[in-house]
Design an enzyme around this catalytic site. Structure first.
Site, PDB file in Angstrom:
ATOM      1  N   CYS A  38       0.796  -1.471   0.017  1.00  0.00           N
ATOM      2  CA  CYS A  38      -0.035  -0.067   0.310  1.00  0.00           C
ATOM      3  C   CYS A  38       0.774   1.272  -0.079  1.00  0.00           C
ATOM      4  CB  CYS A  38      -1.059  -0.017   1.593  1.00  0.00           C
ATOM      5  SG  CYS A  38      -1.907  -1.569   1.833  1.00  0.00           S
TER       6      CYS A  38
ATOM      7  N   SER B 140     -10.423 -21.891   0.026  1.00  0.00           N
ATOM      8  CA  SER B 140     -11.529 -22.208   0.582  1.00  0.00           C
ATOM      9  C   SER B 140     -12.339 -21.774   1.049  1.00  0.00           C
ATOM     10  CB  SER B 140     -11.134 -23.680   1.814  1.00  0.00           C
ATOM     11  OG  SER B 140     -10.462 -22.714   2.459  1.00  0.00           O
TER      12      SER B 140
ATOM     13  N   ASP C 185      13.774  -1.055  -5.668  1.00  0.00           N
ATOM     14  CA  ASP C 185      15.278  -1.045  -6.773  1.00  0.00           C
ATOM     15  C   ASP C 185      14.945  -2.880  -6.736  1.00  0.00           C
ATOM     16  OD1 ASP C 185      15.424   0.898  -6.711  1.00  0.00           O
ATOM     17  OD2 ASP C 185      17.668   0.518  -4.956  1.00  0.00           O
TER      18      ASP C 185
ATOM     19  N   ARG D 199      -0.547 -18.184 -41.840  1.00  0.00           N
ATOM     20  CA  ARG D 199      -1.664 -17.006 -42.513  1.00  0.00           C
ATOM     21  C   ARG D 199      -1.097 -17.008 -43.708  1.00  0.00           C
ATOM     22  NH1 ARG D 199      -7.001 -14.933 -43.292  1.00  0.00           N
ATOM     23  NH2 ARG D 199      -6.873 -12.138 -43.730  1.00  0.00           N
TER      24      ARG D 199
ATOM     25  N   GLY E 294      -7.060  -7.348 -39.061  1.00  0.00           N
ATOM     26  CA  GLY E 294      -8.362  -7.563 -38.744  1.00  0.00           C
ATOM     27  C   GLY E 294      -8.328  -7.735 -37.610  1.00  0.00           C
TER      28      GLY E 294
ATOM     29  N   GLU F 164       4.687   0.860 -10.388  1.00  0.00           N
ATOM     30  CA  GLU F 164       5.805   0.183  -9.556  1.00  0.00           C
ATOM     31  C   GLU F 164       6.629   1.795 -10.686  1.00  0.00           C
ATOM     32  OE1 GLU F 164       6.150  -0.986  -7.438  1.00  0.00           O
ATOM     33  OE2 GLU F 164       3.481  -2.057  -8.303  1.00  0.00           O
TER      34      GLU F 164
END
Length: 412
Positions: free
Chosen positions: A136, A206, A273, A301, A374, A397
């Site tokens: 936090c 659980s 760091d 493709r 596309g 970060e």
């Protein structure tokens, strides 16, 4: 069974061979990603699901809580191996690797600056059970500028403290059993910062019948409460949980303060760091995944009577993508070794790796989508997910501008 190994030998900057333990981790995580993440990631992403069961399986393998020291866990994972594990998890999904890495983000400061008693008290629960932690730091009005935070602790007459304030964009918040909180000391405008640990009643996989989709309130036995906001609806990395966290009159006992309560700014630097090579590993994992899915598509493709990968313009782009991945990997490995060796200049290389890897992730995802044409713009193809996932790597970060500030300060 869970992995058990002793400390690996320090890897030389010029030695790219994996030792026995590192090869074991690589093989184990690669197999885990192939069997437990890749087949399901697209479905989970569409469902905005939090795959806590999969994270629990990662814990059972011993590839969570990598920063927990040998004195607590019984074995230790070196920094190079840690970045490799995060990189391979990220190849499967960067949301899962972000949630996994966040446990270390929250717990590294305890491992680095906590007493032996604090390490046992606040780290051992994560060894014993598949619990999640939250780091936090960020606040609504204090993103990159940590000095602008207003969350603070105030001392009471009985030597305890009381914590108040609000944090935002907190990973694992809805599922966390412990919160590592950076806060001002005395008043919101103080120039001093502390790091405090706030344990909550354990929340296990659980304990829930399904994902958490609403706000949550945690009443703490020692006084005060934690309010967890509704999970954020994010552009990408939907497999990680993100929510706001508000601390209301939370009682903090002296043993919950890590290190010197005036040195929180330095502790933030130390944590970041350590963490930035892990974020770089996330970027490298995503970049390589984008390259691989694009290579697979362009090999299949055909246009104008030939495979797309055989067209000079497309092949040139594939080479550019490959080059970005490899250069990001080199920057990542150098930063990991610097952090592992505790070199004085580790911070600048951590910032470099973070930026180079984020750029590689963005480039490979965006250009990979372009080579998909596309089809890449549809949700059916994984490259569209990778494009969405890539953007946060450039932000969390420390945004790229902050990393450049760090680098610029060091080189001049």
């Amino acid at each position: 069974s869970r992995a058990r190994s002793g400390p690996t030998e320090r890897m030389s900057i010029m030695d790219f061979k994996l030792d026995e333990n590192q090869q074991m981790y690589f093989d184990m995580v690669t197999k885990f990603v192939k069997n437990e993440i890749t087949p399901f990631a697209m479905t989970w992403d569409k469902e905005h699901a939090f795959p806590w069961g999969t994270i629990q399986k990662a814990w059972e393998l011993g590839i969570l809580n990598l920063s927990v020291p040998e004195s607590v866990k019984g074995y230790e994972v070196d920094v190079v191996s840690t970045t490799m594990i995060i990189r391979e998890l990220s190849y499967g999904d960067t949301g899962i690797s972000t949630s996994a890495m966040c446990n270390d983000l929250a717990n590294t400061v305890i491992a680095q600056h906590g007493t032996d008693e604090q390490k046992q008290m606040f780290l051992k629960p994560f060894v014993d059970e598949p619990l999640l932690a939250s780091f936090c730091l960020t606040e609504p009005n204090a993103g990159s500028d940590n000095s602008a935070m207003t969350t603070f602790i105030r001392k009471l007459d009985n030597d305890n403290y009381v914590l108040n304030g609000a944090k935002c964009f907190i990973t694992n918040a809805s599922y966390a059993s412990q919160f590592t909180v950076f806060c001002k000391v005395g008043k919101p405008s103080s120039q001093l910062m502390a790091c405090v640990i706030v344990p909550a009643p354990p929340l296990r996989p659980s304990d829930l019948s399904g994902p958490i989709t609403m706000a949550r309130e945690i009443v703490l036995p020692k006084g005060g409460k934690i309010l967890i906001g509704k999970p954020e609806d994010k552009l990408g990395q939907r497999l990680s949980n993100t929510a706001s966290v508000t601390f209301e009159d939370v009682i903090i006992e002296p043993h919950q303060i890590i290190g010197d309560r005036r040195r929180g700014f330095q502790y933030v630097v130390d944590v970041l760091d350590y963490a930035r090579p892990m974020v770089a590993a996330i970027g490298v994992g995503l970049a390589r995944r984008a390259l691989d899915v694009t290579l697979a598509y362009t090999r299949e493709r055909k246009q104008f009577g030939q495979r797309i990968c055989d067209m000079p313009v497309a092949r040139d782009m594939l080479v550019q993508m490959w080059r970005r991945v490899e250069l990001a990997e080199l920057a990542l490995m150098k930063a990991a070794v610097k952090v592992q060796d505790k070199d004085e200049d580790r911070g600048v290389y951590a910032s470099l790796a973070k930026n180079v890897a984020a750029e590689a992730g963005l480039f490979c995802a965006n250009e990979g989508l372009h080579l998909h044409g596309g089809y890449g713009f549809t949700m059916e193809y994984e490259i569209s997910k990778l494009v969405r996932d890539a953007h946060i790597i450039d932000i969390y970060e420390g945004v790229r501008e902050v990393q450049n500030m760090i680098i610029g300060r060091e080189i001049v």
